[in-house]
Design a protein around this motif. Structure first.
Motif, mmCIF file in Angstrom:
data_model
loop_
_atom_site.group_PDB
_atom_site.id
_atom_site.type_symbol
_atom_site.label_atom_id
_atom_site.label_comp_id
_atom_site.label_asym_id
_atom_site.label_seq_id
_atom_site.Cartn_x
_atom_site.Cartn_y
_atom_site.Cartn_z
ATOM 1 N N MET A 296 0.844 -1.185 0.000
ATOM 2 C CA MET A 296 0.000 0.000 0.000
ATOM 3 C C MET A 296 0.879 1.234 0.000
ATOM 4 S SD MET A 296 -1.829 -2.471 1.084
ATOM 5 C CE MET A 296 -0.960 -2.890 2.575
ATOM 6 N N PRO B 257 9.088 -7.668 1.023
ATOM 7 C CA PRO B 257 9.000 -6.824 2.223
ATOM 8 C C PRO B 257 10.291 -6.786 3.046
ATOM 9 C CG PRO B 257 7.036 -8.171 2.024
ATOM 10 C CD PRO B 257 8.025 -8.688 1.005
ATOM 11 N N TYR C 203 12.469 -3.778 3.202
ATOM 12 C CA TYR C 203 11.904 -2.686 2.396
ATOM 13 C C TYR C 203 11.553 -1.538 3.331
ATOM 14 C CZ TYR C 203 8.872 -0.144 -0.843
ATOM 15 O OH TYR C 203 8.302 0.819 -1.636
ATOM 16 N N PHE D 84 11.322 -2.812 6.827
ATOM 17 C CA PHE D 84 10.366 -3.818 7.330
ATOM 18 C C PHE D 84 11.143 -5.068 7.754
ATOM 19 C CE2 PHE D 84 7.087 -7.111 7.108
ATOM 20 C CZ PHE D 84 6.035 -6.487 7.772
ATOM 21 N N CYS E 186 3.623 -9.725 5.241
ATOM 22 C CA CYS E 186 2.811 -8.978 6.201
ATOM 23 C C CYS E 186 1.645 -9.864 6.643
ATOM 24 C CB CYS E 186 2.255 -7.701 5.592
ATOM 25 S SG CYS E 186 3.530 -6.532 5.075
ATOM 26 N N ASP F 121 -0.204 -10.982 3.173
ATOM 27 C CA ASP F 121 0.154 -10.157 2.016
ATOM 28 C C ASP F 121 1.545 -10.574 1.557
ATOM 29 O OD1 ASP F 121 0.711 -8.187 0.136
ATOM 30 O OD2 ASP F 121 -0.325 -6.620 1.270
ATOM 31 N N THR G 6 4.566 -10.524 -1.306
ATOM 32 C CA THR G 6 5.201 -9.919 -2.480
ATOM 33 C C THR G 6 6.535 -10.613 -2.685
ATOM 34 O OG1 THR G 6 4.225 -7.839 -1.748
ATOM 35 C CG2 THR G 6 5.689 -7.747 -3.660
ATOM 36 N N ASP H 284 2.567 -8.904 -6.316
ATOM 37 C CA ASP H 284 2.004 -8.523 -5.013
ATOM 38 C C ASP H 284 0.539 -8.963 -4.933
ATOM 39 O OD1 ASP H 284 1.522 -7.150 -2.611
ATOM 40 O OD2 ASP H 284 1.768 -5.141 -3.467
ATOM 41 N N HIS I 267 -1.153 0.656 -5.957
ATOM 42 C CA HIS I 267 0.060 1.342 -6.433
ATOM 43 C C HIS I 267 0.552 0.721 -7.726
ATOM 44 C CE1 HIS I 267 2.173 -2.234 -4.799
ATOM 45 N NE2 HIS I 267 1.217 -2.176 -3.890
ATOM 46 N N PHE J 209 8.695 -1.626 -6.303
ATOM 47 C CA PHE J 209 7.610 -2.194 -5.480
ATOM 48 C C PHE J 209 6.412 -1.244 -5.492
ATOM 49 C CE2 PHE J 209 7.232 -4.520 -1.044
ATOM 50 C CZ PHE J 209 5.940 -4.910 -1.343
ATOM 51 N N HIS J 210 6.648 0.043 -5.212
ATOM 52 C CA HIS J 210 5.574 1.043 -5.219
ATOM 53 C C HIS J 210 6.018 2.208 -6.100
ATOM 54 C CE1 HIS J 210 5.005 -1.062 -1.301
ATOM 55 N NE2 HIS J 210 3.737 -0.968 -1.637
ATOM 56 N N GLU K 170 -6.236 -3.121 -3.939
ATOM 57 C CA GLU K 170 -6.123 -3.818 -2.649
ATOM 58 C C GLU K 170 -6.971 -3.158 -1.572
ATOM 59 O OE1 GLU K 170 -2.126 -3.197 -0.816
ATOM 60 O OE2 GLU K 170 -1.527 -2.536 -2.811
ATOM 61 N N TRP L 143 4.940 0.420 11.855
ATOM 62 C CA TRP L 143 4.378 -0.276 10.691
ATOM 63 C C TRP L 143 2.896 -0.619 10.834
ATOM 64 C CZ3 TRP L 143 6.237 -0.485 6.024
ATOM 65 C CH2 TRP L 143 7.614 -0.360 5.833
ATOM 66 N N GLU M 58 -6.057 -8.442 -2.426
ATOM 67 C CA GLU M 58 -5.208 -7.689 -3.365
ATOM 68 C C GLU M 58 -4.831 -8.539 -4.568
ATOM 69 O OE1 GLU M 58 -1.312 -6.600 -1.776
ATOM 70 O OE2 GLU M 58 -0.984 -5.184 -3.418
#
Ligand code: MF3
Ligand code: CO
Ligand code: CO
Length: 325
Positions: free
Chosen positions: A1, A134, A137, A140, A145, A171, A173, A182, A245, A251-252, A278, A295, A309
């Protein structure tokens, strides 16, 4: 996100965003300002407490890593329209993400910890030759997640065993072939009450409706226009602080996909664009707070949130869902 600031609302005498045909002041103005679509029921379960977080899992040296793996900071903005060659690599990463999500979801049961789920998914990602996106990232600490009950997103896997009646979003990725795939889904743990099942069902429907709104030449805001009224019709909220995204080798990317009605999202969808949808759907208020870990995003009223998502590719006439096995 990706995170956004709150968008402008319609004027008091404009038509409401929800499509009711009523003036905004008669319809959703009050609930928008209160951060909720109806008086919130009181949470019946004790607030979720953070558990212990184990050290980051190791990634074998032969696995290629994204630029941020060492520093925590991604470089570059990424482009939103992909070449056919990039699309092919992204599709492979997305298929892998879908597979890992299925395997993680099959492991969900009463008593398993979210850290155990992190381990199962991490091992499968490595087995597929990918890097768990993640991990490190923006710092994180884990490989996936895990967001339980009132956690909206970005929950950190920890030592808490899942309890009968929980809902949990995984979640996933994966960075594979230089591309991030993702996807996420919310799972029922043991016997979940009817209200929880309805929340999860409506969240899934919101993703489906958002995907159905994808068409080249339309504005990105049409996705939120398809989602928010459906959630509101069930008395549910749509989280605004986190969006879908643009995605690919980054990633984003800078492209944001709001799930609520946000008139600022005027960019037009184009064939070859890739982004995630998502929606995070809440039982009560849609506004969020962040735990001290920096987080974990939670609802401010302690009521539950559910999310699904997919990563999608805009085609000549609609959307191709890439995160399918
Ligand atoms: N997978 C999440 C998303 O859907 C992002 C997680 S970023 C992390 O965008 F750092 F929290 F892992
Ligand atoms: Co995403
Ligand atoms: Co995700």
């Amino acid at each position: 996100m990706s995170e956004v600031a709150r968008g402008p609302r319609p004027g008091r005498n404009d038509l409401c965003w929800c499509g009711s045909g009523q003036k905004y002041k008669k319809c959703h103005l009050g609930s928008d300002e209160a951060g909720q679509t109806r008086p919130a029921p009181r949470p019946r379960r004790p607030a979720l407490e953070p558990g212990r977080v184990t050290p980051a899992r190791a990634v074998p040296l032969q696995i290629p890593r994204p630029d941020y793996a060492l520093t925590g900071f991604p470089r570059g903005q990424g482009r939103d329209v992909k070449t056919p060659e990039e699309q092919a690599r992204l599709r492979r990463a997305c298929q892998a993400a879908a597979r890992v999500l299925r395997i993680g979801g099959e492991a969900v049961r009463v008593g398993i910890t979210t850290d155990d789920l992190d381990g199962i998914c991490h091992d499968e990602i490595i087995r597929l030759g990918g890097y768990p996106s993640p991990l490190n990232y923006r710092g994180f600490p884990k490989s996936i997640c895990t967001s339980v009950n009132e956690v909206i997103c970005h929950g950190i896997p920890d030592s808490r065993p899942l309890a009968d009646g929980d809902i949990v979003n995984l979640d996933i990725t994966i960075w594979l072939d230089g591309m991030h795939g993702d996807c996420s889904a919310t799972y029922l743990v043991g016997e979940v009450d009817e209200a929880g099942k309805r929340l999860v069902r409506v969240a899934r429907e919101c993703l489906e409706r958002g995907i159905s709104a994808v068409k080249p030449g339309r504005a990105i805001m049409e996705i939120g226009r398809a989602i928010e009224p459906h959630a509101a019709a069930s008395g549910f909220g749509v989280v605004r602080s986190y969006c879908g995204h643009g995605i690919g080798d980054t990633f984003h990317t800078a492209l944001q996909v709001p799930h609520h009605v946000d008139p600022r999202a005027r960019r037009l969808m184009e064939p070859g664009m890739t982004f995630t949808i998502e929606p995070m759907i809440t039982e009560g208020r849609w506004d969020d707070a962040i735990w001290d870990d920096g987080w974990t995003a939670v609802t401010t009223d302690g009521l539950r949130s559910a999310q699904f998502e997919h990563t999608v590719l805009v085609t000549q006439d609609g959307a191709d869902i890439l995160t399918l096995e």
